[in-house]
Design an enzyme around this catalytic site. Structure first.
Site, PDB file in Angstrom:
ATOM      1  N   GLU A 323       0.828  -1.201   0.000  1.00 43.35           N
ATOM      2  CA  GLU A 323       0.000   0.000   0.000  1.00 43.35           C
ATOM      3  C   GLU A 323       0.868   1.258   0.000  1.00 43.35           C
ATOM      4  O   GLU A 323       1.748   1.399   0.855  1.00 43.35           O
ATOM      5  CB  GLU A 323      -0.910   0.040   1.229  1.00 43.35           C
ATOM      6  CG  GLU A 323      -1.928  -1.074   1.291  1.00 43.35           C
ATOM      7  CD  GLU A 323      -2.784  -1.008   2.540  1.00 43.35           C
ATOM      8  OE1 GLU A 323      -3.874  -1.602   2.539  1.00 43.35           O
ATOM      9  OE2 GLU A 323      -2.367  -0.366   3.535  1.00 43.35           O
ATOM     10  N   CYS A 324       0.607   2.151  -0.934  1.00 45.95           N
ATOM     11  CA  CYS A 324       1.203   3.489  -0.956  1.00 45.95           C
ATOM     12  C   CYS A 324       2.733   3.405  -0.881  1.00 45.95           C
ATOM     13  O   CYS A 324       3.387   3.002  -1.830  1.00 45.95           O
ATOM     14  CB  CYS A 324       0.603   4.337   0.159  1.00 45.95           C
ATOM     15  SG  CYS A 324       0.745   6.123  -0.114  1.00 45.95           S
ATOM     16  N   GLY A 325       3.329   3.786   0.250  1.00 48.25           N
ATOM     17  CA  GLY A 325       4.772   3.699   0.382  1.00 48.25           C
ATOM     18  C   GLY A 325       5.294   2.297   0.172  1.00 48.25           C
ATOM     19  O   GLY A 325       6.403   2.104  -0.346  1.00 48.25           O
ATOM     20  N   MET A 327       4.085   0.202  -1.964  1.00 47.75           N
ATOM     21  CA  MET A 327       4.157   0.027  -3.411  1.00 47.75           C
ATOM     22  C   MET A 327       5.407   0.701  -3.980  1.00 47.75           C
ATOM     23  O   MET A 327       6.047   0.171  -4.896  1.00 47.75           O
ATOM     24  CB  MET A 327       2.913   0.603  -4.076  1.00 47.75           C
ATOM     25  CG  MET A 327       2.951   0.539  -5.600  1.00 47.75           C
ATOM     26  SD  MET A 327       1.435   1.094  -6.407  1.00 47.75           S
ATOM     27  CE  MET A 327       1.491   2.853  -6.077  1.00 47.75           C
ATOM     28  N   SER A 415      -0.986  -0.585  -4.735  1.00 41.55           N
ATOM     29  CA  SER A 415      -1.762   0.618  -5.040  1.00 41.55           C
ATOM     30  C   SER A 415      -1.444   1.703  -4.018  1.00 41.55           C
ATOM     31  O   SER A 415      -0.950   1.419  -2.920  1.00 41.55           O
ATOM     32  CB  SER A 415      -3.262   0.309  -5.016  1.00 41.55           C
ATOM     33  OG  SER A 415      -4.039   1.478  -5.248  1.00 41.55           O
TER      34      SER A 415
END
Length: 434
Positions: A323-325, A327, A415
């Protein structure tokens, strides 16, 4: 008997976190048991609330978490505490649903905290405006408190500006050390752990509490009939071990997400990529939450054991949820805000770029075969993808902004979307191979 307060403001940056921490610390020194909560999707403020209360902190949001689950979380907290302190998000009426909506639905009285550092009698006008605007929502009001007050004379001006129907709750005097900030909000509590004792002492000394106003807060009675958390098949992830990255670079994880995975039967094992821990060899799946990898990119690039073990998991087709970081670390390279590029795991044929502007914000949902996962996005980064990498799915924004791409490369799901697993546990389980 338990008492509850929503500590709200007119905007972000009013001092809600400082005031909530100061009040929690004071109540605990008075022998009260305190549980804290945070309105909306936030990872940083709950860290400070967790440190000052010594108890888990859950997020409350009528849409992402759900009305009944919010009621249940508060009811559970009320079994273990004398006070439930709920820190608001942004301004009291910002967002749909807003903090005001939550307070009205759950019958929680509101205490307004306003930054009065450059204000005198206008303090009363702003506080009264917040109260008057909420009358049609049937909000209960405790009163108003001020932040960044210069001293006693300044405090008297602020107090005397309030109408009689809006009680004065006291003030937080301007003090040091303050809670420092960076691009996504406050510097994380875990990065300040060695200094937090000094912070709590400074805030306690700066807090001038109108104890009579606090004692007038009525006992909280849940207006809803709490429903037990929906049961899930405990065998869904039974026997599976999930490795969860947890350190200063991977700290953006809802408390409830880990609880949900455990309720689904998974055994969680924490590890630190920043310490160059490899993914534990017994792990059947890997969870890489968001955080601040851009601040630690050089160190992560040198974490050869971690990066190699992540590639090995991917080659072995073990599920990886990033997730986010998380990714960004799965990209080939990460370009930090100074333009320096750092080699990452290379599971995605892309370059993760740290930008200077907010690139995504708001509540989102992702529709999956098992149902709708709800959550949010809040990021400055972007992904420069290289052909043939294309999104496997798109999230849907609740109100504004565009969708977020969800990439699936082999066993990797990645994502900028932060999922709230309890919104659809079976869908979450499926991401980890359940």
């Amino acid at each position: 008997m338990v008492q509850a307060l929503l500590i709200a403001g007119s905007a972000s940056g009013q001092g809600k976190t400082s005031y909530t921490c100061a009040l929690a610390h004071r109540l605990r020194t008075l022998g009260e048991r305190v549980r804290a909560f945070k309105v909306g999707p936030d990872f940083i403020d709950p860290g400070f609330l967790r440190e000052v209360t010594g108890a888990p902190v859950h997020n409350l949001d009528l849409w992402m978490v759900g009305e009944q689950r919010c009621a249940q979380l508060l009811a559970d907290g009320g079994q273990q505490a004398d006070w439930l302190l709920i820190e608001g998000a942004m301004g009291l009426y910002d967002g749909q649903p807003s903090g005001a909506d939550l307070a009205a639905q759950l019958g929680v009285p509101v205490l307004a905290v306003l930054d009065a550092g450059a204000m005198a009698e206008t303090f009363g006008a702003v506080a009264l405006g917040l109260e008057a605007y909420g009358r049609h929502r049937m909000l209960q009001w405790v009163g108003a408190a001020a932040n960044r007050v210069a001293g006693n004379a300044h405090a008297r001006m602020l107090r005397d500006s309030l109408p009689t129907e809006l009680p004065w709750a006291g003030y937080l005097q301007r003090c040091e050390p303050v809670l420092p900030e960076r691009h996504l909000g406050l510097v994380q509590a875990e990065e300040m752990r060695t200094h937090l004792s000094a912070v709590w002492n400074a805030l306690d000394a700066a807090l001038h509490l109108e104890i009579a106003t606090l004692r007038a807060v009525p006992p909280w009675r849940n207006p809803l009939t709490p429903e037990p958390v929906a049961t899930v098949d405990p065998a869904t992830l039974q026997g599976r071990t999930i490795a969860v990255a947890r350190d200063a670079a991977f700290s953006f994880c809802y408390e409830t997400n880990l609880d949900t995975l455990s309720r689904l039967g998974a055994r969680l094992v924490l590890f630190s990529p920043l310490a160059d821990d490899p993914v534990p060899p017994q792990a059947d799946a890997v969870y890489l939450p968001g955080g601040y990898p851009e601040l630690h990119a050089a160190r992560l690039a040198r974490s050869a054991r971690f990066l190699h073990s992540l590639r090995t998991c991917h080659e072995a087709q073990r599920p990886i949820v990033a997730e986010c970081g998380g990714m960004m670390v799965c990209a080939r390279t990460l370009r930090d805000s100074q333009g320096h590029e750092h080699a990452m795991a290379g599971l995605l044929d892309a370059t993760a770029v740290m930008g200077e502007r907010l690139a995504g914000i708001g509540l989102h949902s992702w529709r999956l075969p098992h149902g709708e996962l709800r959550g949010h996005v809040f990021h400055y980064g972007r992904l420069e993808v290289h052909a043939p990498l294309t999104p496997a799915a798109l999230t849907q924004p609740r109100r504004y902004g565009g969708p977020e791409a969800v990439y699936r490369e082999g066993s990797l799901t990645a994502s900028f979307f932060h999922a709230y697993f309890a919104s659809q546990p079976q869908a979450a389980a499926a991401l980890f191979g359940g």
